[in-house]
Design an enzyme around this catalytic site. Sequence first.
Site, PDB file in Angstrom:
ATOM      1  N   SER A  14       0.825  -1.416  -0.003  1.00 51.26           N
ATOM      2  CA  SER A  14       0.054   0.090   0.080  1.00 51.26           C
ATOM      3  C   SER A  14       0.569   1.313  -0.032  1.00 51.26           C
ATOM      4  CB  SER A  14      -0.781   0.081   1.184  1.00 51.26           C
ATOM      5  OG  SER A  14      -1.845  -1.180   1.213  1.00 51.26           O
TER       6      SER A  14
HETATM    7  N1  SAH Z   1      -1.386  -4.547   3.691  1.00 51.04           N
HETATM    8  C1  SAH Z   1      -0.637  -5.203   2.463  1.00 51.04           C
HETATM    9  C2  SAH Z   1      -1.509  -4.822   1.316  1.00 51.04           C
HETATM   10  C3  SAH Z   1      -1.591  -6.076   0.771  1.00 51.04           C
HETATM   11  S1  SAH Z   1      -2.641  -5.925  -0.876  1.00 51.04           S
HETATM   12  C4  SAH Z   1       0.942  -4.502   2.534  1.00 51.04           C
HETATM   13  O1  SAH Z   1       1.059  -3.288   3.118  1.00 51.04           O
HETATM   14  O2  SAH Z   1       1.570  -4.842   1.895  1.00 51.04           O
HETATM   15  C5  SAH Z   1      -4.048  -7.031  -0.109  1.00 51.04           C
HETATM   16  C6  SAH Z   1      -3.672  -8.402   0.332  1.00 51.04           C
HETATM   17  O3  SAH Z   1      -4.851  -9.002   0.501  1.00 51.04           O
HETATM   18  C7  SAH Z   1      -2.760  -9.010  -0.796  1.00 51.04           C
HETATM   19  O4  SAH Z   1      -1.758  -9.657  -0.543  1.00 51.04           O
HETATM   20  C8  SAH Z   1      -3.973 -10.286  -1.129  1.00 51.04           C
HETATM   21  O5  SAH Z   1      -3.478 -11.619  -1.361  1.00 51.04           O
HETATM   22  C9  SAH Z   1      -4.787 -10.367   0.151  1.00 51.04           C
HETATM   23  N2  SAH Z   1      -6.083 -10.950   0.405  1.00 51.04           N
HETATM   24  C10 SAH Z   1      -7.068 -10.675  -0.706  1.00 51.04           C
HETATM   25  N3  SAH Z   1      -8.153 -11.419  -0.265  1.00 51.04           N
HETATM   26  C11 SAH Z   1      -8.009 -12.139   0.756  1.00 51.04           C
HETATM   27  C12 SAH Z   1      -8.515 -12.970   1.663  1.00 51.04           C
HETATM   28  N4  SAH Z   1      -9.790 -13.288   1.038  1.00 51.04           N
HETATM   29  N5  SAH Z   1      -8.069 -13.293   2.539  1.00 51.04           N
HETATM   30  C13 SAH Z   1      -6.746 -13.006   3.243  1.00 51.04           C
HETATM   31  N6  SAH Z   1      -5.999 -12.237   2.179  1.00 51.04           N
HETATM   32  C14 SAH Z   1      -6.643 -11.691   1.067  1.00 51.04           C
END
Ligand code: SAH
Length: 221
Positions: free
Chosen positions: A68
């Site tokens: 993010s």
């Molecule tokens: N907070 C993270 C942002 C990651 S992007 C950072 O700072 O790097 C969002 C993440 O949510 C991705 O890694 C994706 O695989 C995960 N995601 C999407 N749907 C999900 C679900 N149902 N359960 C767990 N993780 C999920």
Amino acid sequence: MSEPSDDHDTAETRLARLILALRSQGVTEPGVLNAIETTPRDIFVPDLFQERSWEDSALPIACGQTISQPFIVGLMTQALTIEPRARVLEIGTGSGYQTTILAKLSRLVYTVERYRTLLREAESRFQQLGLVNVITRFGDGGEGWPEQAPFDRILVTAAAPEEPKALLSQLKPNGVLVAPIGKGPVQSLRRYAGDGKGGFKVELLGDVRFVPLLDGVAREL
Ligand code: SAH
């Protein structure tokens, strides 16, 4: 004498500039700014994008996901109004950057990710940083973490298509949940604050762009 340029700036200078940018955009809570300032974002960013670690932008990570944008991390963390004794649930570990910021502000962070690869990499970063208050889980975060509920705070870092009812049911009566909600490429960031009687006060915090919250775990690694 040559002009100062981005290319020659030290990580320290870039970080200072990032903190100023966040502050000017409304991230003013000292604890939140301090957590961002003391978290080396470069260790969460892939080699290819190292140079851009201190930019205020989202960047690609493995598995087609993103780390993010620091401003959004600051905005969401500030909106959570975390107290030091809080138990926090995070959905979407990704790189583990947001998890680390949460871990610096709370007692325990439970974080769920649907890609094994991302989770393993994030776990090794938590170890490298000496974080002992992060508990990880490979699974579908849409279902929350019923065995550990209720939580004081819940942060969803992937876009939920609609109000995340299962997650709201795992919040303490006076808890706070922050999540991007929407089905399209642009979603609305919402803050749900429990009213202590089973209801919620909902606040809109602006438009954001997150990868979608998907059902089930990823079949690929
Ligand atoms: N907070 C993270 C942002 C990651 S992007 C950072 O700072 O790097 C969002 C993440 O949510 C991705 O890694 C994706 O695989 C995960 N995601 C999407 N749907 C999900 C679900 N149902 N359960 C767990 N993780 C999920």
